[in-house]
Design an enzyme around this catalytic site. Structure first.
Site, mmCIF file in Angstrom:
data_model
loop_
_atom_site.group_PDB
_atom_site.id
_atom_site.type_symbol
_atom_site.label_atom_id
_atom_site.label_comp_id
_atom_site.label_asym_id
_atom_site.label_seq_id
_atom_site.Cartn_x
_atom_site.Cartn_y
_atom_site.Cartn_z
ATOM 1 N N HIS A 1 -1.639 5.282 1.276
ATOM 2 C CA HIS A 1 -1.664 3.817 1.252
ATOM 3 C C HIS A 1 -1.987 3.294 -0.142
ATOM 4 O O HIS A 1 -1.324 2.378 -0.650
ATOM 5 C CB HIS A 1 -2.715 3.280 2.224
ATOM 6 N N HIS B 1 -3.335 10.130 4.784
ATOM 7 C CA HIS B 1 -2.790 8.835 5.215
ATOM 8 C C HIS B 1 -3.338 7.714 4.338
ATOM 9 O O HIS B 1 -2.575 6.870 3.843
ATOM 10 C CB HIS B 1 -3.166 8.614 6.680
ATOM 11 N N GLU B 2 -4.668 7.699 4.119
ATOM 12 C CA GLU B 2 -5.280 6.608 3.369
ATOM 13 C C GLU B 2 -4.977 6.692 1.871
ATOM 14 O O GLU B 2 -4.731 5.664 1.226
ATOM 15 C CB GLU B 2 -6.794 6.576 3.618
ATOM 16 N N CYS C 1 -0.635 3.189 12.515
ATOM 17 C CA CYS C 1 -1.171 2.417 11.394
ATOM 18 C C CYS C 1 -1.416 0.987 11.852
ATOM 19 O O CYS C 1 -0.588 0.414 12.572
ATOM 20 C CB CYS C 1 -0.188 2.438 10.226
#
Length: 205
Positions: free
Chosen positions: A158, A154-155, A112
């Site tokens: 976030h 993953h995004e 990241c």
């Protein structure tokens, strides 16, 4: 607008981002902000920039969520062609939601931009379906598998205040990759000996 990644201990990385309406998307300043997010991703010498000289001692950026650079809005940029040289499938996703996940899981090494020296193996769904708006406010749906699915998870994490360290299989033995060591790490991930314990920072479901 010139963005910089937030430090790994910045509390904004643990905050959920606000959704955007179609009206908000149509504002010129909002479109300029999206362009600036795109510039952040592809201003680092990635494959989508014609003639760019890529620094191969550093990992390329294939995704970015707005709050990684302090913009607390439900926007992320993803290149779903991850792993395919000379080709890209660039997507701007607004208010993305994972509406389905496969029960089949896949293990991948993740990093990241907010954790430049921390890497590790995660376990995520092998296939996901995502619904979102594009930057023009049109509804879109994506079904992706493999690395692209890992990237989307993953995004979206976030944007909901979750970090990849929360998904590490062994957070007590994450990989510590010092600056300039990324090329070696790419070749030796499975036997990498430098470790760091991030377990105290992990938030579990």
């Amino acid at each position: 607008m010139n963005f910089l990644p937030l430090a790994e201990d910045d509390p904004r990385l643990r905050q959920a981002c606000a959704p955007l309406s179609r009206r908000e998307l149509r504002v010129k300043e909002q479109q300029m902000e999206i362009d600036a997010l795109l510039d952040f991703v592809y201003g680092k010498g990635n494959k989508a920039v014609p003639g760019a000289e890529r620094d191969r001692t550093r990992p390329g950026t294939v995704g970015l969520s707005a709050n990684q650079v302090g913009v607390m809005k439900q926007i992320c940029i993803v290149d779903l062609s991850i792993g395919r040289r000379g080709y890209y499938d660039l997507q701007v996703l607004v208010n993305p939601k994972i509406v389905w996940r496969s029960k089949t899981m896949v293990e991948k090494h993740e990093g990241c931009v907010n954790f430049p020296t921390t890497w590790g193996q995660t376990r995520r769904s092998a296939t996901v379906k995502v619904e979102a708006l594009d930057r023009s406010g049109n509804e879109i749906a994506l079904k992706v598998t493999g690395w692209a699915a890992v990237l989307l998870q993953h995004e979206v994490d976030h944007l909901n205040g979750r970090l990849f360290i929360d998904r590490l299989i062994e957070p007590v033995r994450a990989d510590l990759v010092e600056e300039g060591e990324f090329q070696n790490y790419r070749k030796q991930k499975s036997t990498w000996s430098m470790k760091i314990d991030v377990s105290e920072r992990v938030i579990k479901d």
